[in-house]
Design a protein around this motif. Structure first.
Motif, PDB file in Angstrom:
ATOM      1  N   VAL A  62     -36.868   4.335 -17.160  1.00  0.00           N
ATOM      2  CA  VAL A  62     -37.821   3.322 -17.601  1.00  0.00           C
ATOM      3  C   VAL A  62     -38.421   2.573 -16.420  1.00  0.00           C
ATOM      4  CG1 VAL A  62     -36.693   2.973 -19.841  1.00  0.00           C
ATOM      5  CG2 VAL A  62     -36.009   1.592 -17.858  1.00  0.00           C
ATOM      6  N   ASP A  82     -32.700   4.673 -19.893  1.00  0.00           N
ATOM      7  CA  ASP A  82     -32.757   3.220 -19.747  1.00  0.00           C
ATOM      8  C   ASP A  82     -31.433   2.727 -19.159  1.00  0.00           C
ATOM      9  OD1 ASP A  82     -32.984   0.522 -19.861  1.00  0.00           O
ATOM     10  OD2 ASP A  82     -33.457   0.399 -22.003  1.00  0.00           O
ATOM     11  N   GLY A 101     -37.097   1.589 -23.429  1.00  0.00           N
ATOM     12  CA  GLY A 101     -36.758   0.334 -22.762  1.00  0.00           C
ATOM     13  C   GLY A 101     -37.896  -0.414 -22.118  1.00  0.00           C
TER      14      GLY A 101
END
Length: 377
Positions: A62, A82, A101
């Motif tokens: 992310v 994430d 995320g």
């Protein structure tokens, strides 16, 4: 080919503002006006990878650790890890891009986030972990891969880059990632940045990693450079001859140029850039901005390549930025011993056009008067 991509977004930020690294210095780097370096390096590598291997499968992390750059390069990631959510990094849970995320986009990243992301890649059997960062990031990636045979390859974006797990340039990293067929075990090195800022360089082995076998990988740095006394005497004499002419000399870091500084009669910043004009030091341990502020009509950079690697610009001297280099003539100096250890010289300035302009044959000062021709490739 399945590649896991992770970007350390703060890698290299401390370089141009004179901090010699970013470990524990992110806030200070930002306060000095530092700009992120790693995202552009990642973009160059991923753009090249998309050109030569558009069929590659890519997993990533992310924001701000890779997702946006992967998508912008043309890849649709099959998994977005994430690391800010410990449960999500468990390979058993799976992941989908739309669940990736977004809350982490402006989060501060840490070494632990890198390790979590790489463990997630490892557990999903990627063929290669392509990371963007410096020696600290390399140490974290190697730690997360310990006990596995998943190879790692670095896109160099840090200040120091002592390890031999990095490609020569972002584009070379993509080429190696797309074409390698075997790996070998290589050293992951790092140094204590606080000691480094005090002029002490003590590389330490932090791990052994599987790395793709390719010519476009750098060697580990060597800290010895041979005898430089006659070289320093000759260059210092030439500089003194120009005292009073208004020539600005930008004297790079390292022991070879440090000997020239000592011959000029001042205590050098051993890993910093010092500026000399008309018989005196104008700025000690200068940042990019301070160098640019001191430049005059005639300017000369004096720099020595890194032993074992051959980098003239782009490793250990980010203060000598493209903006600085374009305003200066360049004098390359090195001991014969140092040149014997490198096949060619290299540059990696963050500006591909400037890298191309610097390429070609150059005279390298190796003694009081002697020079040797070396090619910048």
């Amino acid at each position: 080919m399945h590649v896991g991509v992770v970007v350390n977004p703060i890698a290299g930020m401390g370089g141009r503002v004179g901090l010699k690294g970013t470990d524990g210095k992110v806030a200070e780097a930002r306060a000095r006006g530092a700009e992120p370096r790693a995202p552009d390096r990642a973009r160059r590598a991923l753009t090249r990878l998309a050109e030569i291997a558009p069929e590659a499968t890519v997993s990533t992390v992310v924001e701000p650790m890779g997702e946006r750059l992967v998508r912008e390069s043309g890849f649709e990631p099959v998994r977005v890890v994430d690391p800010f959510d410990e449960a999500e990094t468990d390979a058993e849970t799976g992941s989908h891009p739309e669940q990736a995320g977004k809350r982490a986009e402006h989060a501060e990243t840490s070494a632990d986030h890198t390790r979590r992301a790489v463990r997630a890649f490892r557990d999903t059997d990627v063929d290669l972990v392509l990371f963007v960062g410096g020696d600290g990031t390399a140490t974290d990636v190697a730690a997360a891969l310990e006990g596995s045979e998943v190879p790692m390859l670095g896109v160099p974006a840090g200040v120091k880059v002592y390890s031999s797990v990095f490609a020569v340039s972002p584009e070379d990293a993509a080429d190696v990632a797309a074409t390698f067929s075997r790996t070998e075990r290589r050293e992951v090195m790092d140094i204590d940045e606080d000691a480094y800022r005090e002029g002490e360089v003590h590389p330490e082995l932090r791990g052994i990693a599987h790395v793709p076998v390719a010519e476009d990988l750098q060697s580990s740095k060597q800290t010895g450079s041979g005898t430089v006394e006659s070289l320093a005497e000759g260059v210092a004499a030439d500089i003194r001859d120009r005292d009073g002419d208004g020539v600005t000399y930008v004297l790079g870091p390292g022991s070879t140029v440090g000997a020239i500084k000592a011959e000029l009669g001042f205590e050098p910043s051993p890993i910093g850039v010092d500026v000399w004009r008309d018989g005196e030091v104008i700025v000690r341990d200068a940042s990019e901005a301070e160098i640019l502020a001191t430049l005059g009509e005639e300017n000369v950079i004096v720099v020595s390549p890194i032993g074992g690697q051959g980098f003239v610009f782009g490793r250990g001297n980010p203060q000598l930025s493209p903006a600085v280099i374009r305003e200066c003539d360049v004098t390359v100096v090195a001991s014969r011993t140092k040149l014997d250890d490198v096949r060619a010289l290299r540059v990696d300035t963050d500006d591909p056009d400037l890298d191309e302009a610097l390429a070609g044959w150059v005279k390298v000062r190796v003694g009081t008067f002697e020079t040797r021709m070396m090619k910048i490739v």
